[in-house]
Design a protein around this motif. Structure first.
Motif, short mmCIF file in Angstrom:
data_model
loop_
_atom_site.label_atom_id
_atom_site.label_comp_id
_atom_site.label_asym_id
_atom_site.label_seq_id
_atom_site.Cartn_x
_atom_site.Cartn_y
_atom_site.Cartn_z
N PHE A 116 -39.21 0.27 83.11
CA PHE A 116 -40.35 0.91 83.77
C PHE A 116 -41.31 -0.09 84.39
O PHE A 116 -42.15 0.27 85.20
CB PHE A 116 -41.10 1.84 82.81
CG PHE A 116 -41.74 1.17 81.63
CD1 PHE A 116 -43.04 0.71 81.68
CD2 PHE A 116 -41.03 1.00 80.44
CE1 PHE A 116 -43.64 0.11 80.59
CE2 PHE A 116 -41.61 0.40 79.34
CZ PHE A 116 -42.92 -0.04 79.40
N LYS A 132 -42.26 1.20 88.07
CA LYS A 132 -41.36 2.24 88.56
C LYS A 132 -42.13 3.56 88.50
O LYS A 132 -42.27 4.17 87.44
CB LYS A 132 -40.10 2.30 87.71
CG LYS A 132 -39.02 3.14 88.33
CD LYS A 132 -37.69 2.47 88.17
CE LYS A 132 -36.69 3.11 89.09
NZ LYS A 132 -35.54 2.29 89.28
N ILE A 134 -41.78 6.55 90.81
CA ILE A 134 -41.14 7.29 91.90
C ILE A 134 -42.05 8.43 92.36
O ILE A 134 -42.56 9.20 91.56
CB ILE A 134 -39.76 7.82 91.44
CG1 ILE A 134 -38.86 6.64 91.13
CG2 ILE A 134 -39.14 8.74 92.49
CD1 ILE A 134 -37.56 6.99 90.44
N SER A 145 -43.18 -1.92 96.57
CA SER A 145 -42.59 -2.87 95.62
C SER A 145 -42.33 -4.26 96.16
O SER A 145 -42.22 -5.21 95.40
CB SER A 145 -41.28 -2.31 95.07
OG SER A 145 -40.32 -2.18 96.10
N CYS A 152 -38.18 -1.71 91.08
CA CYS A 152 -39.49 -1.10 90.93
C CYS A 152 -39.86 -0.44 92.25
O CYS A 152 -39.35 -0.79 93.29
CB CYS A 152 -40.53 -2.17 90.58
SG CYS A 152 -40.20 -3.02 89.03
N THR A 153 -40.76 0.53 92.18
CA THR A 153 -41.20 1.21 93.40
C THR A 153 -42.53 0.66 93.91
O THR A 153 -42.85 0.83 95.08
CB THR A 153 -41.36 2.72 93.14
OG1 THR A 153 -42.31 2.90 92.07
CG2 THR A 153 -40.02 3.36 92.78
N ALA A 175 -45.77 4.90 84.16
CA ALA A 175 -44.40 4.38 84.33
C ALA A 175 -43.65 4.44 83.01
O ALA A 175 -42.48 4.83 82.95
CB ALA A 175 -44.45 2.95 84.86
#
Length: 180
Positions: A116, A132, A134, A145, A152-153, A175
């Motif tokens: 995460f 992370k 989303i 990211s 990771c986002t 996350a």
């Protein structure tokens, strides 16, 4: 040794069907050119979860260093960032006892059932925290990211301990909660 890593190693036999020495022996008989190849092998052939597979592969490398050695090398010449790193870890560990802290060569992965977050000393003066999240919109502080790619986002650049604030901890907690 990190408590979470120690617990993971202690639970490995019960959770994966083999002890760490057994996994090391199995991997020593194979030849993988990349970390990800060994990771995918364990996941697809043996159904090992990502967190355990990553730990097994990391601890099976011939040139393996202890997790603390890996972190020490990451922060060599960047010692001023260590208090920031420790503050992030302390916060994450307060979320629950199901967090695995997995140091790698250039970063530290934070894993629940899935990764995460990722802590990376990006420069001598800055840590990049990959998250992370989303579907979460980017903002001036919660950036795309960038160099983390698909792992990771989002990314948050941290240069001072004070930047590990309520807002950042909320994103980190979010996350963590999504990684169940």
């Amino acid at each position: 040794m990190d408590k979470a890593l120690f617990t993971m190693i202690e639970n490995m036999l019960a959770k994966t069907g083999k002890s760490l020495p057994e996994w090391k022996e199995l991997l020593s008989q194979k030849s993988f050119s990349k970390h990800t190849e060994a990771l995918e092998f364990l996941k697809s052939e043996y159904g090992v979860t990502h967190g355990f597979a990553n730990t097994i592969v990391l601890l099976s490398n011939d040139n393996n260093h202890s997790p603390q050695d890996l972190v020490t090398k990451q922060y060599q010449g960047k010692e001023s960032l260590i208090p920031i790193y420790k503050k992030i870890l302390a916060a994450v560990k307060s979320f629950g006892d199901d967090v695995s802290v997995t140091p790698k060569k250039s970063s530290v992965s934070l894993i629940r059932k899935k990764q995460f977050a990722l802590i990376k000393p990006a420069t001598k003066n800055r840590i990049d925290l990959g998250l992370k999240l989303i579907g979460k919109a980017v903002s001036p502080r919660l950036e795309d990211s960038g160099p983390f790619g698909a792992m990771c986002t989002h990314r948050v650049k941290i240069s001072q301990q004070e930047e590990v604030d309520k807002e950042l901890l909320q994103w980190l907690k979010e996350a963590y909660e999504k990684a169940n």
